[in-house]
Design a protein around this motif. Structure first.
Motif, short mmCIF file in Angstrom:
data_model
loop_
_atom_site.label_atom_id
_atom_site.label_comp_id
_atom_site.label_asym_id
_atom_site.label_seq_id
_atom_site.Cartn_x
_atom_site.Cartn_y
_atom_site.Cartn_z
N PHE A 269 0.84 -1.19 0.00
CA PHE A 269 0.00 0.00 0.00
C PHE A 269 0.88 1.24 0.00
O PHE A 269 2.08 1.16 0.25
N ARG A 270 0.29 2.38 -0.28
CA ARG A 270 1.06 3.62 -0.37
C ARG A 270 0.62 4.60 0.71
O ARG A 270 -0.56 4.82 0.93
N SER A 271 1.61 5.20 1.37
CA SER A 271 1.35 6.17 2.43
C SER A 271 0.69 7.41 1.84
O SER A 271 1.05 7.87 0.75
N ILE A 272 -0.24 7.98 2.59
CA ILE A 272 -0.86 9.23 2.15
C ILE A 272 0.10 10.41 2.31
O ILE A 272 -0.16 11.49 1.79
N VAL A 273 1.21 10.20 3.00
CA VAL A 273 2.17 11.28 3.23
C VAL A 273 3.02 11.54 1.98
O VAL A 273 3.12 12.68 1.50
N ASP A 274 3.64 10.48 1.45
CA ASP A 274 4.58 10.68 0.35
C ASP A 274 4.49 9.61 -0.74
O ASP A 274 5.32 9.57 -1.65
N GLY A 275 3.49 8.75 -0.64
CA GLY A 275 3.33 7.71 -1.65
C GLY A 275 4.27 6.53 -1.51
O GLY A 275 4.25 5.62 -2.35
N SER A 276 5.08 6.51 -0.46
CA SER A 276 6.00 5.39 -0.26
C SER A 276 5.22 4.13 0.11
O SER A 276 4.13 4.20 0.68
N GLN A 277 5.80 2.99 -0.23
CA GLN A 277 5.12 1.73 0.00
C GLN A 277 5.26 1.26 1.44
O GLN A 277 6.28 1.50 2.09
N TYR A 278 4.23 0.60 1.92
CA TYR A 278 4.29 -0.08 3.22
C TYR A 278 3.41 -1.32 3.14
O TYR A 278 2.60 -1.48 2.21
N SER A 279 3.57 -2.20 4.10
CA SER A 279 2.76 -3.41 4.14
C SER A 279 2.20 -3.60 5.54
O SER A 279 2.70 -3.02 6.52
N ILE A 280 1.16 -4.41 5.64
CA ILE A 280 0.56 -4.72 6.94
C ILE A 280 1.47 -5.70 7.68
O ILE A 280 1.82 -6.76 7.16
N GLU A 281 1.84 -5.34 8.90
CA GLU A 281 2.71 -6.18 9.71
C GLU A 281 1.97 -6.85 10.86
O GLU A 281 2.39 -7.91 11.34
N GLU A 282 0.89 -6.23 11.34
CA GLU A 282 0.14 -6.78 12.46
C GLU A 282 -1.32 -6.94 12.04
O GLU A 282 -1.92 -6.02 11.49
N ASP A 283 -1.87 -8.11 12.32
CA ASP A 283 -3.24 -8.37 11.90
C ASP A 283 -3.86 -9.44 12.78
O ASP A 283 -3.14 -10.28 13.36
N THR A 284 -5.17 -9.43 12.87
CA THR A 284 -5.89 -10.46 13.61
C THR A 284 -6.46 -11.52 12.67
O THR A 284 -7.17 -12.42 13.11
N ASP A 285 -6.15 -11.40 11.40
CA ASP A 285 -6.66 -12.33 10.39
C ASP A 285 -5.47 -13.00 9.70
O ASP A 285 -4.89 -12.47 8.75
N ASP A 286 -5.11 -14.19 10.18
CA ASP A 286 -3.98 -14.91 9.58
C ASP A 286 -4.36 -15.57 8.26
O ASP A 286 -3.53 -15.68 7.35
N ALA A 287 -5.60 -16.01 8.16
CA ALA A 287 -6.00 -16.83 7.02
C ALA A 287 -5.86 -16.10 5.69
O ALA A 287 -5.50 -16.70 4.67
N ILE A 288 -6.12 -14.80 5.69
CA ILE A 288 -6.11 -14.06 4.42
C ILE A 288 -4.71 -14.04 3.80
O ILE A 288 -4.57 -13.97 2.57
N TYR A 289 -3.67 -14.13 4.62
CA TYR A 289 -2.30 -14.07 4.09
C TYR A 289 -1.93 -15.35 3.35
O TYR A 289 -0.98 -15.36 2.56
#
Length: 287
Positions: free
Chosen positions: A90-110
């Motif tokens: 995903f892209r930050s609304i600040v500068d468009g740099s990429q980031y990814s989800i690191e913490e989640d309560t949904d393991d199955a989707i990964y």
């Protein structure tokens, strides 16, 4: 502030009693800032404690994301069976740099990265297990600006949807999704009355909210057999719950509890459950 018009379904106490009793519970947690909103259309009861105070929304902002999905379905711009590719970039609304989800309560989707899931599946995961990845995929697809336009059209301006989850650059600059108890109460009441989108769409949203898997706050303060359609939100020192409560053989009502400042999530859950127990006893005594 409490407004109370007593009907035959509830015991009639002095108009300030419920607010005083809830405030007494809150006072037992001096480190907590707590907002409470109650909307009971059947008795014309409203309770507002710090209901216009803004809090980090945490995952409660997923409610307006769901509303936007159903609005587009109702207007023919989207189909529940439409699919999105599961990717974690995903892209930050600040500068468009990429980031990814690191913490989640949904393991199955990964386990489905690179595959496709339907809009229906993503909404269900976003609400019931509070999937951050599903949320970001939907926000990327819908657009935060469009979600906010819908929120504003529903007269809930205290809810601000700026971005997806885990945009840490935005977080560091104070650019976070936020809400008030009043805004969440407005959205939940509209859903309960079939007025957020339409009766059919709102009924489907209630069905999803009823399957919520995190039940340690509002449901924990209710009597057995009481159904709860709700969305929680939790990050460090933030613990929220926004619910439509369906007592057996009695009309539903809305309760929102927002808590900030407690390190112990068990303590914040217990506080929310205690508030719920007091409100429910006042509104639906014996139910």
């Amino acid at each position: 502030m409490l407004a109370l018009i007593c009907g035959s379904a509830i015991a009639c106490n002095p108009s300030t009693t419920l607010e005083d009793e809830v405030q007494s519970i809150i006072s037992e947690y001096p480190d907590a800032t707590v907002a409470v909103a109650v909307r009971d259309a059947s008795t014309q009861t409203t309770l507002d404690i710090l209901s216009d105070r803004s809090f980090h929304a945490a995952s409660t902002m997923k409610v307006p994301v769901m509303i936007e999905v159903w609005k587009r379905i109702q207007t023919g711009r989207l189909d529940l069976d439409s699919t999105l590719e599961i990717q974690n970039s995903f892209r930050s609304i600040v500068d468009g740099s990429q980031y990814s989800i690191e913490e989640d309560t949904d393991d199955a989707i990964y386990e489905r990265l690179g595959e496709y899931m339907t809009i229906s599946e993503l909404v269900y995961q976003m609400i019931t297990v509070s999937s951050n990845l599903a949320t970001n995929l939907l926000i990327d697809f819908l657009g935060a600006e469009s979600i906010q336009v819908t929120v504003d059209s529903l007269n809930a301006p205290g809810m601000r949807v700026l971005r997806g989850v885990e945009d840490l650059k935005a977080f560091d600059l104070g650019l976070s999704n936020s809400t008030t108890a009043r805004a969440l109460a407005t959205l939940m009441e509209l859903i309960s009355q079939g007025r957020a989108v339409d009766e059919t769409s709102d009924s489907r949203m209630v069905d999803v909210l009823l399957d919520q898997e995190f039940n340690e706050m509002i449901p924990a303060g209710l009597t057995e057999g009481t159904r709860v359609a709700h969305k929680t939100g939790q990050i460090t020192r933030i613990h929220h719950d926004a619910a439509i409560i369906y007592p057996p053989d009695a009309p539903p009502y809305v309760l929102v509890v927002l808590i900030e400042g407690l390190d112990d999530e068990n303590g914040s859950a217990a506080l929310g459950a205690s508030i719920t127990r007091k409100v429910h006893a006042a509104l639906r005594s014996g139910v």
